[in-house]
Design an enzyme around this catalytic site. Structure first.
Site, PDB file in Angstrom:
ATOM      1  N   GLY A   1     -31.719   7.563 -46.988  1.00  0.00           N
ATOM      2  CA  GLY A   1     -32.814   6.638 -47.294  1.00  0.00           C
ATOM      3  C   GLY A   1     -33.936   7.334 -48.047  1.00  0.00           C
TER       4      GLY A   1
ATOM      5  N   GLY B   1     -36.791   5.920 -49.150  1.00  0.00           N
ATOM      6  CA  GLY B   1     -37.930   4.989 -49.178  1.00  0.00           C
ATOM      7  C   GLY B   1     -39.226   5.735 -48.925  1.00  0.00           C
TER       8      GLY B   1
ATOM      9  N   LYS C   1     -44.544  -5.905 -31.529  1.00  0.00           N
ATOM     10  CA  LYS C   1     -43.829  -6.001 -32.810  1.00  0.00           C
ATOM     11  C   LYS C   1     -43.791  -7.467 -33.209  1.00  0.00           C
ATOM     12  CE  LYS C   1     -41.522  -3.165 -35.545  1.00  0.00           C
ATOM     13  NZ  LYS C   1     -41.819  -1.774 -35.912  1.00  0.00           N
TER      14      LYS C   1
ATOM     15  N   VAL D   1     -40.647   6.843 -46.255  1.00  0.00           N
ATOM     16  CA  VAL D   1     -40.578   8.013 -45.370  1.00  0.00           C
ATOM     17  C   VAL D   1     -39.634   9.082 -45.937  1.00  0.00           C
ATOM     18  CG1 VAL D   1     -39.907   8.808 -43.058  1.00  0.00           C
ATOM     19  CG2 VAL D   1     -41.092   6.627 -43.322  1.00  0.00           C
TER      20      VAL D   1
END
Ligand code: NAD
Length: 339
Positions: free
Chosen positions: A182, A184, A92, A186
């Site tokens: 959320g 967004g 990451k 996804v």
């Protein structure tokens, strides 16, 4: 320019290898003050192949906050890639947000990637878009630039949610109440898949603009999905939302969503189990994105990719059956059973 392998160093007042989140192969720091870039890349494991994972562009109050994030998220990527059975390790990157995201900053990040010679390959994450990755690609080969992972993550979640509803509640998805936190990349796509299958979907977002474009049968915009009375809550916003006190406000039977690291502490999995809420960990359920990202690299066509997405749901079903038999949480199941 500063480029350092900080794995065994005391850096910025932190002894990296003694950090409570540390169990990593390598941690690198890169700074290009002209470009405004300060960045960390953590390689948790490269046993199965090059480390892959997204890059986050985020404001962190301290160096330690960014370090904790990159260490925790990269470890999660190893788990996720292992469970998804793809030949990649976990890594990451974080970029410390301290101003605007400029071309110079992204170019400097590409320089950082080049210095690691492909031991870490980056994708997007919070604050970094596919367009940013496509820009970085002009300066570095070590990015996945040809796939938007969001819809693949949403598809894997959709199949898994179907299985969870069937296996845990013995119900069909049609007519079940599902709340999504959320809207967004996804969350919005997941809402569309679920609504298309006949579920009653309720979705919230702190950014009300994200809800304005939603106008579909079976999808209702609400203020707060977290406390909503529903069969299944799908967290698709941010991590760390389940704490000892916040879980008292839940009104769902199952939690299954895409957000990374939803539990503030892993022990919360046992608290949810005791409360009778089935929690499906993100590492088991949100690997659709990495499956999509790596499909060309692995020469998988759409049919093979689709099969790999459905396999996520088969693993979810197996995990639920095992956890019911043993009366343990799914987190505990992942420790005891190879899926
Ligand atoms: P995104 O940035 O496109 O969407 C996140 C949305 O959540 C935004 O619209 C934001 O306004 C909203 N939000 C933030 N805090 C909220 C809150 N408290 N309540 C309601 N809404 C809130 O991100 P995404 O790509 O959709 O990813 C969602 C989550 O899933 C992230 O945690 C990400 O790390 C994780 N994830 C994403 C992928 C992927 O393929 N994109 C893969 C694996 C994991």
């Amino acid at each position: 320019m500063i480029f350092k392998d900080i794995t065994d160093l005391n850096f910025n007042g932190v002894n990296i290898s003694a950090h409570h989140e540390f169990s990593h192969e390598k941690v690198y720091y890169y700074e290009d003050s002209k470009a405004g870039l300060k960045s960390l890349i953590a390689i948790h494991s490269s046993i199965k192949g090059p480390a892959i994972g997204g890059c986050r562009f985020k404001q962190y109050d301290t160096f330690d906050a960014g370090l904790s994030d990159v260490l925790r998220l990269s470890r999660g990527m190893t788990d996720k890639n292992n469970i998804a059975q793809i030949p990649f390790g976990g890594g990451k990157a974080v970029i410390f947000k301290d101003g605007i995201k400029s071309d110079a900053l992204l170019t400097a990040f590409a320089d950082f990637l080049n210095l690691l010679e492909g031991s870490y390959i980056s994708a997007e994450d919070i604050g970094i878009t596919l367009e940013d990755i496509q820009f970085i690609k002009k300066h570095s080969n070590f990015v996945f630039d040809n796939v938007d992972p969001g819809p693949y993550t949403a598809k894997g979640l959709f199949y898994s949610i179907e299985q969870a509803i069937n296996t845990h509640l013995s119900e069909n998805i049609q007519g079940t109440k599902i709340a999504i936190q959320g809207a967004g990349s996804v969350g919005k796509k997941l809402a569309e898949y679920l609504a298309g299958a006949g579920a009653n979907v309720f979705i919230s977002d702190i950014d009300k603009l994200k809800l304005e474009t939603i106008n579909e049968k079976n999808i209702t915009c609400i203020d707060d999905a977290f406390t909503f009375d529903c069969d299944l809550l799908a967290p698709c916003a941010v991590g760390g939302i389940f704490t000892q006190s916040s879980i008292r406000n839940l009104n769902c039977k199952i939690i299954a969503g895409g957000a990374n690291n939803q539990l503030l502490k892993t022990s919360i999995a046992d608290d949810l189990h005791e409360r009778g809420i089935l929690f499906i960990p993100d590492t088991l359920i949100n690997s659709g994105g990495v499956i999509g990202l790596t499909k060309d690299f692995l020469n998988r066509d759409e049919a093979k990719t689709e099969e790999a997405l459905r396999e996520i749901a088969y693993r979810v079903r197996e995990a639920i059956i095992f956890s019911k038999e043993k009366s343990i949480s799914i987190n505990e199941t992942l420790k005891r059973k190879d899926l």
